[in-house]
Design a protein around this motif. Structure first.
Motif, PDB file in Angstrom:
ATOM      1  N   ASP A 171     107.377  63.951 -21.092  1.00  0.00           N
ATOM      2  CA  ASP A 171     107.044  64.685 -22.290  1.00  0.00           C
ATOM      3  C   ASP A 171     106.048  63.867 -23.104  1.00  0.00           C
ATOM      4  O   ASP A 171     106.411  63.275 -24.101  1.00  0.00           O
ATOM      5  CB  ASP A 171     108.346  64.915 -23.080  1.00  0.00           C
ATOM      6  CG  ASP A 171     108.269  66.176 -23.898  1.00  0.00           C
ATOM      7  OD1 ASP A 171     107.286  66.918 -23.720  1.00  0.00           O
ATOM      8  OD2 ASP A 171     109.180  66.412 -24.713  1.00  0.00           O
ATOM      9  N   ILE A 172     104.807  63.753 -22.614  1.00  0.00           N
ATOM     10  CA  ILE A 172     103.832  63.037 -23.426  1.00  0.00           C
ATOM     11  C   ILE A 172     102.856  64.061 -23.982  1.00  0.00           C
ATOM     12  O   ILE A 172     101.921  64.464 -23.319  1.00  0.00           O
ATOM     13  CB  ILE A 172     103.079  61.918 -22.660  1.00  0.00           C
ATOM     14  CG1 ILE A 172     102.807  62.319 -21.201  1.00  0.00           C
ATOM     15  CG2 ILE A 172     103.822  60.609 -22.737  1.00  0.00           C
ATOM     16  CD1 ILE A 172     101.976  61.307 -20.434  1.00  0.00           C
ATOM     17  N   ASP A 173     103.143  64.506 -25.165  1.00  0.00           N
ATOM     18  CA  ASP A 173     102.375  65.615 -25.717  1.00  0.00           C
ATOM     19  C   ASP A 173     101.580  65.243 -26.962  1.00  0.00           C
ATOM     20  O   ASP A 173     101.205  66.093 -27.744  1.00  0.00           O
ATOM     21  CB  ASP A 173     103.301  66.802 -26.027  1.00  0.00           C
ATOM     22  CG  ASP A 173     103.387  67.725 -24.811  1.00  0.00           C
ATOM     23  OD1 ASP A 173     102.503  67.607 -23.937  1.00  0.00           O
ATOM     24  OD2 ASP A 173     104.322  68.535 -24.733  1.00  0.00           O
ATOM     25  N   GLN A 174     101.331  63.907 -27.114  1.00  0.00           N
ATOM     26  CA  GLN A 174     100.528  63.542 -28.281  1.00  0.00           C
ATOM     27  C   GLN A 174      99.083  63.979 -28.071  1.00  0.00           C
ATOM     28  O   GLN A 174      98.581  63.941 -26.956  1.00  0.00           O
ATOM     29  CB  GLN A 174     100.530  62.021 -28.487  1.00  0.00           C
ATOM     30  CG  GLN A 174     101.885  61.439 -28.776  1.00  0.00           C
ATOM     31  CD  GLN A 174     102.234  60.349 -27.777  1.00  0.00           C
ATOM     32  OE1 GLN A 174     102.398  60.619 -26.594  1.00  0.00           O
ATOM     33  NE2 GLN A 174     102.338  59.124 -28.253  1.00  0.00           N
ATOM     34  N   PRO A 175      98.416  64.372 -29.149  1.00  0.00           N
ATOM     35  CA  PRO A 175      97.004  64.715 -29.029  1.00  0.00           C
ATOM     36  C   PRO A 175      96.177  63.434 -28.996  1.00  0.00           C
ATOM     37  O   PRO A 175      95.543  63.072 -29.961  1.00  0.00           O
ATOM     38  CB  PRO A 175      96.728  65.520 -30.299  1.00  0.00           C
ATOM     39  CG  PRO A 175      97.742  65.026 -31.276  1.00  0.00           C
ATOM     40  CD  PRO A 175      98.918  64.556 -30.500  1.00  0.00           C
ATOM     41  N   MET A 176      96.212  62.745 -27.853  1.00  0.00           N
ATOM     42  CA  MET A 176      95.614  61.425 -27.774  1.00  0.00           C
ATOM     43  C   MET A 176      94.954  61.315 -26.423  1.00  0.00           C
ATOM     44  O   MET A 176      95.425  61.912 -25.447  1.00  0.00           O
ATOM     45  CB  MET A 176      96.766  60.420 -27.869  1.00  0.00           C
ATOM     46  CG  MET A 176      96.372  59.002 -28.148  1.00  0.00           C
ATOM     47  SD  MET A 176      97.856  57.990 -27.991  1.00  0.00           S
ATOM     48  CE  MET A 176      97.574  56.773 -29.218  1.00  0.00           C
ATOM     49  N   ARG A 177      93.852  60.549 -26.359  1.00  0.00           N
ATOM     50  CA  ARG A 177      93.201  60.400 -25.074  1.00  0.00           C
ATOM     51  C   ARG A 177      93.988  59.448 -24.171  1.00  0.00           C
ATOM     52  O   ARG A 177      94.662  58.544 -24.656  1.00  0.00           O
ATOM     53  CB  ARG A 177      91.772  59.889 -25.273  1.00  0.00           C
ATOM     54  CG  ARG A 177      90.754  61.008 -25.372  1.00  0.00           C
ATOM     55  CD  ARG A 177      89.417  60.533 -25.831  1.00  0.00           C
ATOM     56  NE  ARG A 177      88.939  59.356 -25.087  1.00  0.00           N
ATOM     57  CZ  ARG A 177      87.645  59.044 -24.977  1.00  0.00           C
ATOM     58  NH1 ARG A 177      86.729  59.810 -25.524  1.00  0.00           N
ATOM     59  NH2 ARG A 177      87.289  57.964 -24.315  1.00  0.00           N
ATOM     60  N   VAL A 178      93.833  59.634 -22.854  1.00  0.00           N
ATOM     61  CA  VAL A 178      94.544  58.800 -21.891  1.00  0.00           C
ATOM     62  C   VAL A 178      94.233  57.324 -22.118  1.00  0.00           C
ATOM     63  O   VAL A 178      95.135  56.481 -22.157  1.00  0.00           O
ATOM     64  CB  VAL A 178      94.179  59.220 -20.451  1.00  0.00           C
ATOM     65  CG1 VAL A 178      94.739  58.240 -19.431  1.00  0.00           C
ATOM     66  CG2 VAL A 178      94.689  60.626 -20.163  1.00  0.00           C
TER      67      VAL A 178
END
Ligand code: ADP
Ligand code: ADP
Ligand code: MG
Length: 542
Positions: A362-369
């Motif tokens: 569940d990695i749903d942050q609006p963040m780049r890889v």
């Protein structure tokens, strides 16, 4: 390198994946200028299970959308209006003619199990019963519910059930329908081996029951082998183009795919073979003990679930495979080692720093890889980290994407990288194979093993893909018991002993493919099956 080999590629990868020249001008579909193109289509066959084996991003879903009439093939002329009559002209006189005629007449009915079952709760509001009710077109729903053990979650909200339960509900919903063409996009993620075998048998039963066609995309080779009658291999360059071969026998298809060379097509599809050497199981590991733990007990609530753990020693630099059914206490054991959960009996006088990759990511942050991974380790971007983590997990092409935009396989690779990038004593990876294609599984395996060796790290890998466990593990902890009621964990055992215990419990034996040494599941009660059971050799024969 082409991203396939971990070591430098001994071949010129670009040359290897050149499109066969006779196909060059004849795509079945092209999404746009310089966009992905698909060559060839799989052929649904009545009364039969057709498998599709190939990497992610190679056009499998595109092919299915066309076969189901959802997408009209444009034959590569993406600037013109696509029409089915032209498609019929193209396929006249081939195996597909009949099928295309039925699509044109609007006569093909389709049921499709989506690849990412985790998405279902976002599209459906209600409980399991409500979801399944409307699918009962053949009057077989109760039978499917029983076989897939769905009864315990019938009244639960769809958004509250686990991934493994969702997978079985989605299978039941698809197989309950009454259609000509069933398409199942990966059946094994989140299922344990027993559940995978049941799913495979249900699909076979339905195919043999009449004129229906089943088409299955699957990356668990032991299950695919058991499930399919024929196999289309897909190859090419993920994201750029894909080619679907003519059907092969399942055995030859899998062998050629692993070999990286297609015999009929005279085509190299990968610079190196994926080998399953008929190796003897690894002998005992020696190393410094990381921890020694006593017998442990843990139960939840009053008689809800109880776990018994036999005492054991875990060594540095070893990879421990953890096998057993779902709901048997594997995560509970990991949580006790991490100190987040106190055993009821038995004392753990150590606290290990544990890096944990959960089964459901569940990695749903609006963040780049890249930003996400850089926030975990200051090694990010070092040539060392690139070689050990980024390259084998094929992270380069997705570094600039947002976590929220990743496909299931991409998300899995980022999650494995994130886990291995942490500074810990013990790395616990729960089902790293989910959503990875065969090549990615092999590369992830290599990355995990090398990481353990180079860091004196101990790695525990929970996985239900028996090939992956065999490739990965030095020793095994085997769980048995009754899921959701009581579980028992063995001490870490040598591979042969562990596999024998585990597979005896499941009543499955494996033989070796004569040509490639690849393990294959024996037919129940076949001569080999009986012989091996008598000798107590369920997996390793040398
Ligand atoms: P697979 O199912 O084998 O993983 P897909 O058929 O989903 O592959 O996708 C194959 C390629 O086609 C991917 O590169 C994907 O990005 C691209 N693609 C899929 N749908 C579209 C679309 N509607 N427009 C443009 N490209 C697409
Ligand atoms: P596995 O990892 O083998 O799938 P788990 O250790 O997650 O199994 O769970 C074992 C059993 O314990 C399951 O039936 C699960 O529902 C139950 N369980 C897990 N955590 C709790 C909890 N906090 N309270 C009550 N029951 C739990
Ligand atoms: Mg797909």
């Amino acid at each position: 390198t082409c991203g396939i080999c971990v070591e430098k590629c001994p071949f010129d990868a670009i040359e290897i994946i050149n499109l066969p020249s006779e196909l060059e001008n004849d795509p079945v579909h092209r999404y746009g200028d310089n966009a992905f193109a698909l060559y060839g289509l799989p052929v649904p066959e009545a009364g039969s299970v057709t498998g599709i084996l190939g990497p992610n991003g190679i056009g499998k879903s595109t092919a299915v959308k066309m076969l189901s009439g959802e997408l009209t093939p444009n034959l590569g002329r993406h600037d013109e209006e696509a029409n089915w009559d032209a498609v019929l002209d193209r396929f006249r006189g081939t195996e597909l003619q009949n099928y295309v005629e039925k699509v044109i007449e609007g006569e093909v009915t389709v049921a499709r199990k989506p690849q990412y079952v985790d998405q279902i709760p976002k599209q459906f509001d209600g409980n399991t019963r409500e979801l399944l009710e409307v699918t009962d077109e053949r009057g077989e729903l109760d039978y499917l519910i029983e076989r897939l053990n769905i009864a315990p979650v019938m009244d639960q909200d769809i958004d509250s059930i686990s991934g493994g339960e969702l997978q079985r509900v989605a299978l039941a919903a698809t197989l309950a329908r009454d259609v000509d063409f069933y398409f199942l996009d990966e059946i094994t993620p989140y299922l344990d081996i027993g559940q995978r075998m049941t799913a495979a048998r249900l699909i076979r039963e339905l195919a043999e029951d009449g004129e229906r066609s089943m088409m299955v995309v699957e990356h668990d080779l032991a299950i695919l082998d058991l499930l399919a009658d024929t196999l289309h291999v897909t190859y090419g360059q993920p994201g750029a183009y894909g080619v679907v071969t003519d059907p092969k026998s399942v055995r030859n298809g899998i062998n050629e795919y692993l070999k990286g060379y297609l015999d009929n097509e005279n085509m190299r599809i990968r610079p190196n073979a994926i080998t399953f050497e008929e190796h003897a199981p690894r002998e005992s590991v020696s190393g410094r003990p990381l921890v020694e733990y006593p017998d442990l007990r843990k139960s939840y609530g009053e008689g809800e679930f109880s776990l018994e753990v036999d005492s054991g020693t875990i060594f540095e630099s070893e990879v421990l495979g953890i096998v057993g059914p779902n709901g048997i206490g594997k995560s509970t054991l990991a949580k006790m080692f991490a100190g987040g959960l106190e055993p009821d009996e038995g004392e753990l006088d150590f606290r290990l720093d544990i890096a944990y990759k959960p089964q459901y990511i569940d990695i749903d942050q609006p963040m780049r890889v890249d930003a996400f991974l850089a926030s975990i380790t200051d090694q990010f971007g070092s040539s060392y980290w690139d070689t050990e983590v980024a390259r084998p997990l094929q992270l380069d092409p997705i570094m600039e994407q947002n976590l929220t935009d990743l496909s299931g396989g991409e998300r899995q690779r980022v999650a494995i990288a994130a886990c291995l990038s942490e500074d810990a004593d013990l790395y616990v990876l729960d089902e790293p194979s989910a959503h990875l294609d065969v090549e990615q599984r092999v590369q992830a395996t290599t990355a995990i093993r090398r990481y353990a060796e180079n860091h004196d790290a101990t790695v525990m890998v929970i996985d239900h893909d028996i090939y992956m466990v065999d490739l990965l593990a030095d020793r095994l902890i085997v769980f048995d018991g009754e899921p959701a009621e009581h579980g028992h964990a063995s001490p870490p055992q040598e591979m042969r002993e562990g596999m024998n215990d585990f597979l005896a419990d499941l009543d499955i034996t494996f033989r070796r493919d004569e040509r490639t040494g690849r393990p294959r599941i024996n037919k129940p009660d076949s001569q080999l099956d009986r012989e091996q059971k008598r000798e107590g050799e369920y997996y390793y024969s040398v």
